[in-house]
Motif scaffolding. Sequence first.
Motif, PDB file in Angstrom:
ATOM      1  N   ILE A 148      -9.394  -5.406   0.828  1.00  0.00           N
ATOM      2  CA  ILE A 148      -9.801  -4.190   0.112  1.00  0.00           C
ATOM      3  C   ILE A 148     -10.889  -3.461   0.896  1.00  0.00           C
ATOM      4  O   ILE A 148     -10.853  -2.233   1.047  1.00  0.00           O
ATOM      5  N   ASP A 149     -11.851  -4.213   1.419  1.00  0.00           N
ATOM      6  CA  ASP A 149     -12.926  -3.598   2.210  1.00  0.00           C
ATOM      7  C   ASP A 149     -12.360  -2.801   3.383  1.00  0.00           C
ATOM      8  O   ASP A 149     -12.856  -1.720   3.714  1.00  0.00           O
ATOM      9  N   MET A 153     -10.418  -2.831 -10.284  1.00  0.00           N
ATOM     10  CA  MET A 153      -9.473  -3.865  -9.896  1.00  0.00           C
ATOM     11  C   MET A 153      -8.836  -4.465 -11.138  1.00  0.00           C
ATOM     12  O   MET A 153      -9.522  -4.752 -12.126  1.00  0.00           O
ATOM     13  N   ASN A 185      -8.730 -11.313  -0.442  1.00  0.00           N
ATOM     14  CA  ASN A 185      -8.380 -10.032  -1.056  1.00  0.00           C
ATOM     15  C   ASN A 185      -9.523  -9.016  -0.930  1.00  0.00           C
ATOM     16  O   ASN A 185      -9.303  -7.828  -0.695  1.00  0.00           O
ATOM     17  N   TYR A 203      -9.454  -1.281   3.622  1.00  0.00           N
ATOM     18  CA  TYR A 203      -8.866  -0.013   3.166  1.00  0.00           C
ATOM     19  C   TYR A 203      -9.917   0.968   2.662  1.00  0.00           C
ATOM     20  O   TYR A 203      -9.721   2.183   2.724  1.00  0.00           O
ATOM     21  N   LYS A 228       0.846  -1.195   0.000  1.00  0.00           N
ATOM     22  CA  LYS A 228       0.000   0.000   0.000  1.00  0.00           C
ATOM     23  C   LYS A 228       0.880   1.243   0.000  1.00  0.00           C
ATOM     24  O   LYS A 228       1.802   1.372   0.805  1.00  0.00           O
ATOM     25  N   GLN A 261      -6.062   3.163  -5.401  1.00  0.00           N
ATOM     26  CA  GLN A 261      -5.757   3.099  -3.974  1.00  0.00           C
ATOM     27  C   GLN A 261      -4.289   2.755  -3.724  1.00  0.00           C
ATOM     28  O   GLN A 261      -3.869   2.635  -2.575  1.00  0.00           O
ATOM     29  N   LEU A 309      -2.867  -0.017  -4.078  1.00  0.00           N
ATOM     30  CA  LEU A 309      -2.984  -1.208  -3.241  1.00  0.00           C
ATOM     31  C   LEU A 309      -2.762  -2.458  -4.075  1.00  0.00           C
ATOM     32  O   LEU A 309      -3.320  -2.594  -5.169  1.00  0.00           O
ATOM     33  N   HIS A 349     -14.325   1.316  -7.641  1.00  0.00           N
ATOM     34  CA  HIS A 349     -12.886   1.281  -7.901  1.00  0.00           C
ATOM     35  C   HIS A 349     -12.581   0.186  -8.923  1.00  0.00           C
ATOM     36  O   HIS A 349     -13.276  -0.824  -8.994  1.00  0.00           O
ATOM     37  N   VAL A 395      -5.432  -2.561  -6.988  1.00  0.00           N
ATOM     38  CA  VAL A 395      -6.428  -1.484  -7.007  1.00  0.00           C
ATOM     39  C   VAL A 395      -5.632  -0.203  -7.222  1.00  0.00           C
ATOM     40  O   VAL A 395      -5.213   0.470  -6.275  1.00  0.00           O
ATOM     41  N   THR A 437      -4.094  -9.147  -7.028  1.00  0.00           N
ATOM     42  CA  THR A 437      -5.119  -8.116  -7.165  1.00  0.00           C
ATOM     43  C   THR A 437      -4.478  -6.746  -6.991  1.00  0.00           C
ATOM     44  O   THR A 437      -3.780  -6.496  -6.008  1.00  0.00           O
ATOM     45  N   TYR A 477     -15.202  -2.567  -8.503  1.00  0.00           N
ATOM     46  CA  TYR A 477     -15.591  -2.989  -7.155  1.00  0.00           C
ATOM     47  C   TYR A 477     -15.790  -1.746  -6.299  1.00  0.00           C
ATOM     48  O   TYR A 477     -14.842  -0.997  -6.051  1.00  0.00           O
TER      49      TYR A 477
END
Length: 504
Positions: A366-367, A322, A362, A369, A54, A342, A344, A320, A339, A337, A317
């Motif tokens: 993600i949720d 992915m 994953n 963050y 990140k 982000q 990420l 965002h 993002v 994965t 998602y």
Amino acid sequence: MKKLYLLFICCLLHQFTWAQNANRSRFITDSLDNYLNKALTNWRVPGAAICVVKDGRIILRKGYGIKELGLATKVDENTLFMIGSNTKAFTATAMAILQLQNKLQLDDKVTKYLPDFKLNNKDATDMVTLRDLLCHRIGFGTFQGDFIYWTSDLTRKDVMERMSRIKAMYPFRSRWGYTNAAFLTAGEVIGKAAGKPWEDYIKETILSPLGMSSTVALSASLATSFNKSAAHTLVDGRLTAIPYPQIDNLAPAASISSSATDMSKWVMALLNNGKVGPKEIIPAAAIRATRQPQDLVGSDEEGGFTAYGLGWFLKGYEGHRMVMHTGGVNGFVSSVTLVPDQNLGIVILTNTDQNNLIETVNLDIIDAYLKRPFVNHSNTALNVVRNSQQRVLQQEKAWRDSTLLNPRPALSLDEYTGKYSNELYGNLTITKGDANDLDVRFEHHPKMFARLQPLGGNRFYATFSDPTFGRTVFPFTVQNNKVTGVRIKVSDFVEYAPYDFKKK
């Protein structure tokens, strides 16, 4: 008893309150270890390695569980796992780099580099481009032809020759169909354009410059590597170690083995426009080229769409984008994965081929963050998969129970023996076994056989010696009391479509 019950209720209320009020940004540092250890147990995964990147920093890079069932050797961040189809992003990126070097163009015809390359349809042969290979739109159905190639003794040249015999399931470029042999072909083009084999070009252009020193490009190299995980699968509901798959005839599609440490370097570079520090290792334009949508793959009930770029799935998602892929080979599944907005990246490597952990952890990360409520995607998927596995076990039990009744086949066992041929695959031979059964040997899978037990009539229960190929029913065709053929079906993990063999 009442006290224990009240304590249980209090614990549940505490967990519910924590889930609602917890600082979601601390999920990774405070809760992920416990979450993953429980998930590995629930999914029956011996070992895993995970990295989370990140904002240019490694937040987590760690091994969990053990390398091999029954042994105490722990997975660490440097343990190698086969990454399966996450190899495809390396192949597509390599080809995009070659385009920037003016050694090829993605819209060049395949025959420009491989003049002998053919598809079953001449017009398709004349039109198919390198881009078509990298985005799965040559007309083949998903996994079409993989039984012929998967862990077989065919060479890369043989694989491409077999592609010319396959009658594509769909018209050229009309539908998306996941095609491993297309990526093998792309790898052979890379060899021609770069003047060196795919595996050498990948190592020299991507792996070594990124410092991915433990990563090996070929499946044959994994067995001799020092810090490696064993492959596992489920057999009769029991976790079992199995041999490493030998799939170097499809290497550019699936053969790389890597670790959490090395994959963190790959992910960090992809999120940083190809740079390691101030130095550009992978041109940003090459990365962008792989992320351009080429084909629509599907949609979900919420109206979201999944597309395919070049070696990557592209999916929305929660507003965002992915960039992602999963990879599965005998005994291993993995996911990568990204993002990008982000900054990420998440890599999950596991040493069993029957878990959805790679597609759920994953999302929970993600949720966290995105500061969304904790859902536990892993548990939700686990219930669905367990129900599916139970149905499969019940069906297999029904077949086994039927064989225990010793039903008589319609003809004598001798009538089913002999040689059979399929124009795509080649030959197989059926002989009488030690008991009231038959033994099937496959020309291009010399280490594999299948045992056939009568189910009555002209149907036999087939058990492959390689559990990856599954258990199913082989029906024989009979005309005038003479066996004329047999239909072979392997597990969907290998290929969806059956193969009809004619008796010689």
